[in-house]
Design a protein around this motif. Structure first.
Motif, mmCIF file in Angstrom:
data_model
loop_
_atom_site.group_PDB
_atom_site.id
_atom_site.type_symbol
_atom_site.label_atom_id
_atom_site.label_comp_id
_atom_site.label_asym_id
_atom_site.label_seq_id
_atom_site.Cartn_x
_atom_site.Cartn_y
_atom_site.Cartn_z
ATOM 1 N N THR A 148 -11.868 -31.062 38.088
ATOM 2 C CA THR A 148 -11.736 -29.607 37.951
ATOM 3 C C THR A 148 -13.061 -28.955 37.569
ATOM 4 O O THR A 148 -13.126 -27.739 37.463
ATOM 5 C CB THR A 148 -10.670 -29.266 36.891
ATOM 6 O OG1 THR A 148 -11.026 -29.907 35.661
ATOM 7 C CG2 THR A 148 -9.289 -29.728 37.343
ATOM 8 N N GLU A 149 -14.097 -29.764 37.393
ATOM 9 C CA GLU A 149 -15.395 -29.220 37.033
ATOM 10 C C GLU A 149 -16.049 -28.563 38.244
ATOM 11 O O GLU A 149 -16.102 -29.139 39.329
ATOM 12 C CB GLU A 149 -16.311 -30.323 36.503
ATOM 13 C CG GLU A 149 -15.863 -30.891 35.186
ATOM 14 C CD GLU A 149 -16.813 -31.950 34.661
ATOM 15 O OE1 GLU A 149 -18.017 -31.890 34.981
ATOM 16 O OE2 GLU A 149 -16.327 -32.836 33.952
ATOM 17 N N TYR A 150 -16.555 -27.373 38.021
ATOM 18 C CA TYR A 150 -17.169 -26.586 39.088
ATOM 19 C C TYR A 150 -18.337 -27.322 39.739
ATOM 20 O O TYR A 150 -18.400 -27.437 40.964
ATOM 21 C CB TYR A 150 -17.639 -25.240 38.513
ATOM 22 C CG TYR A 150 -18.434 -24.412 39.486
ATOM 23 C CD1 TYR A 150 -17.794 -23.667 40.463
ATOM 24 C CD2 TYR A 150 -19.823 -24.383 39.425
ATOM 25 C CE1 TYR A 150 -18.513 -22.908 41.364
ATOM 26 C CE2 TYR A 150 -20.555 -23.629 40.317
ATOM 27 C CZ TYR A 150 -19.898 -22.892 41.290
ATOM 28 O OH TYR A 150 -20.622 -22.152 42.178
ATOM 29 N N THR A 151 -19.277 -27.808 38.932
ATOM 30 C CA THR A 151 -20.479 -28.423 39.502
ATOM 31 C C THR A 151 -20.173 -29.712 40.261
ATOM 32 O O THR A 151 -20.818 -29.996 41.272
ATOM 33 C CB THR A 151 -21.552 -28.703 38.430
ATOM 34 O OG1 THR A 151 -20.953 -29.388 37.337
ATOM 35 C CG2 THR A 151 -22.201 -27.436 37.950
ATOM 36 N N GLU A 209 -7.743 -24.430 44.442
ATOM 37 C CA GLU A 209 -9.020 -23.860 43.988
ATOM 38 C C GLU A 209 -8.930 -22.341 43.876
ATOM 39 O O GLU A 209 -8.527 -21.670 44.815
ATOM 40 C CB GLU A 209 -10.147 -24.248 44.956
ATOM 41 C CG GLU A 209 -11.514 -23.782 44.537
ATOM 42 C CD GLU A 209 -11.932 -24.273 43.170
ATOM 43 O OE1 GLU A 209 -12.147 -23.405 42.301
ATOM 44 O OE2 GLU A 209 -12.019 -25.490 42.961
ATOM 45 N N ARG A 267 -11.683 -20.455 42.514
ATOM 46 C CA ARG A 267 -13.027 -19.867 42.588
ATOM 47 C C ARG A 267 -13.380 -19.585 44.041
ATOM 48 O O ARG A 267 -13.350 -20.480 44.884
ATOM 49 C CB ARG A 267 -14.037 -20.811 41.934
ATOM 50 C CG ARG A 267 -13.759 -20.956 40.421
ATOM 51 C CD ARG A 267 -14.521 -22.108 39.847
ATOM 52 N NE ARG A 267 -13.877 -23.364 40.226
ATOM 53 C CZ ARG A 267 -13.759 -24.416 39.428
ATOM 54 N NH1 ARG A 267 -14.260 -24.387 38.205
ATOM 55 N NH2 ARG A 267 -13.167 -25.516 39.840
ATOM 56 N N ARG A 285 -17.438 -30.397 42.006
ATOM 57 C CA ARG A 285 -16.909 -30.001 43.317
ATOM 58 C C ARG A 285 -17.991 -29.398 44.199
ATOM 59 O O ARG A 285 -18.109 -29.736 45.367
ATOM 60 C CB ARG A 285 -15.765 -28.997 43.157
ATOM 61 C CG ARG A 285 -14.463 -29.648 42.840
ATOM 62 C CD ARG A 285 -13.320 -28.682 42.921
ATOM 63 N NE ARG A 285 -12.075 -29.389 42.632
ATOM 64 C CZ ARG A 285 -10.908 -28.802 42.524
ATOM 65 N NH1 ARG A 285 -10.798 -27.500 42.671
ATOM 66 N NH2 ARG A 285 -9.841 -29.512 42.269
ATOM 67 N N ARG A 286 -18.782 -28.498 43.639
ATOM 68 C CA ARG A 286 -19.831 -27.841 44.425
ATOM 69 C C ARG A 286 -20.835 -28.862 44.943
ATOM 70 O O ARG A 286 -21.208 -28.833 46.119
ATOM 71 C CB ARG A 286 -20.538 -26.785 43.585
ATOM 72 C CG ARG A 286 -21.531 -25.953 44.407
ATOM 73 C CD ARG A 286 -22.487 -25.183 43.561
ATOM 74 N NE ARG A 286 -23.341 -26.154 42.867
ATOM 75 C CZ ARG A 286 -23.903 -25.951 41.708
ATOM 76 N NH1 ARG A 286 -23.717 -24.834 41.056
ATOM 77 N NH2 ARG A 286 -24.661 -26.868 41.151
ATOM 78 N N ASP A 335 -16.138 -18.834 45.707
ATOM 79 C CA ASP A 335 -17.263 -19.488 46.379
ATOM 80 C C ASP A 335 -16.921 -20.918 46.792
ATOM 81 O O ASP A 335 -17.323 -21.375 47.873
ATOM 82 C CB ASP A 335 -18.528 -19.458 45.508
ATOM 83 C CG ASP A 335 -18.354 -20.173 44.190
ATOM 84 O OD1 ASP A 335 -17.234 -20.180 43.646
ATOM 85 O OD2 ASP A 335 -19.357 -20.721 43.685
ATOM 86 N N LEU A 336 -16.151 -21.619 45.975
ATOM 87 C CA LEU A 336 -15.740 -22.968 46.347
ATOM 88 C C LEU A 336 -14.711 -22.946 47.473
ATOM 89 O O LEU A 336 -14.718 -23.816 48.338
ATOM 90 C CB LEU A 336 -15.201 -23.735 45.144
ATOM 91 C CG LEU A 336 -16.243 -24.175 44.108
ATOM 92 C CD1 LEU A 336 -15.573 -24.944 42.973
ATOM 93 C CD2 LEU A 336 -17.342 -24.996 44.729
ATOM 94 N N CYS A 337 -13.850 -21.931 47.459
ATOM 95 C CA CYS A 337 -12.881 -21.786 48.561
ATOM 96 C C CYS A 337 -13.605 -21.594 49.884
ATOM 97 O O CYS A 337 -13.248 -22.216 50.895
ATOM 98 C CB CYS A 337 -11.955 -20.595 48.304
ATOM 99 S SG CYS A 337 -10.715 -20.901 47.045
#
Length: 135
Positions: free
Chosen positions: A37-40, A77, A79, A42-43, A81-83
């Motif tokens: 679930t961490e943003y970085t 998701e 967020r 996944r990105r 930008d990730l979507c």
């Protein structure tokens, strides 16, 4: 490793097994990063997957697992930008997979992990077992 002790060269069969092993490790790492679930995490996973798209995934089993993971996280998701990154990767992924001979079928991929692959000896087999998969 690619070079055995005694400076013997790696055989094609050994290379195929190593390739399958490396792809298994890479898939595990990417899957863990994507389900995090961490943003970085996944990105970064999406960024690296995008750069590796011409060469990863090669095998149909990995393709299916990666598609399932992406579908799962796409639905959860929040967020934006990730979507967008997930949707753009999936679109490029679909176009890449549609190329003839791009994905190694499950049977051929599984043969590359066994010690005796029949694909290299079968008449008309493409080196490495690459062929169009039946849908």
């Amino acid at each position: 490793s690619l070079v055995e002790l005694g400076d013997k060269r790696t055989t094609f069969e050994q290379y195929k097994r190593l390739l399958a092993k490396w792809h298994n490790v890479a898939l595990t790492v990417f899957k863990q990063a994507l389900i995090s679930t961490e943003y970085t995490s996944r990105r970064n996973a999406l960024t690296v997957l995008l750069k590796m798209l011409p060469v990863f995934p090669l095998g149909q089993p990995h393709l299916q697992m990666l598609q399932q993971t992406l579908e799962q996280i796409k639905g959860e998701e929040k967020r934006e930008d990730l979507c967008v990154s997930i949707k753009s990767y999936m679109a490029l992924f679909g176009a890449e997979v549609a190329k003839p001979g791009r994905i190694i079928c499950t049977e051929e991929w599984n043969n590359s992990t066994s010690s005796s692959s029949k694909s290299a000896r079968r008449p008309g087999a493409v080196p490495g077992g690459a062929q169009a998969c039946a849908s």
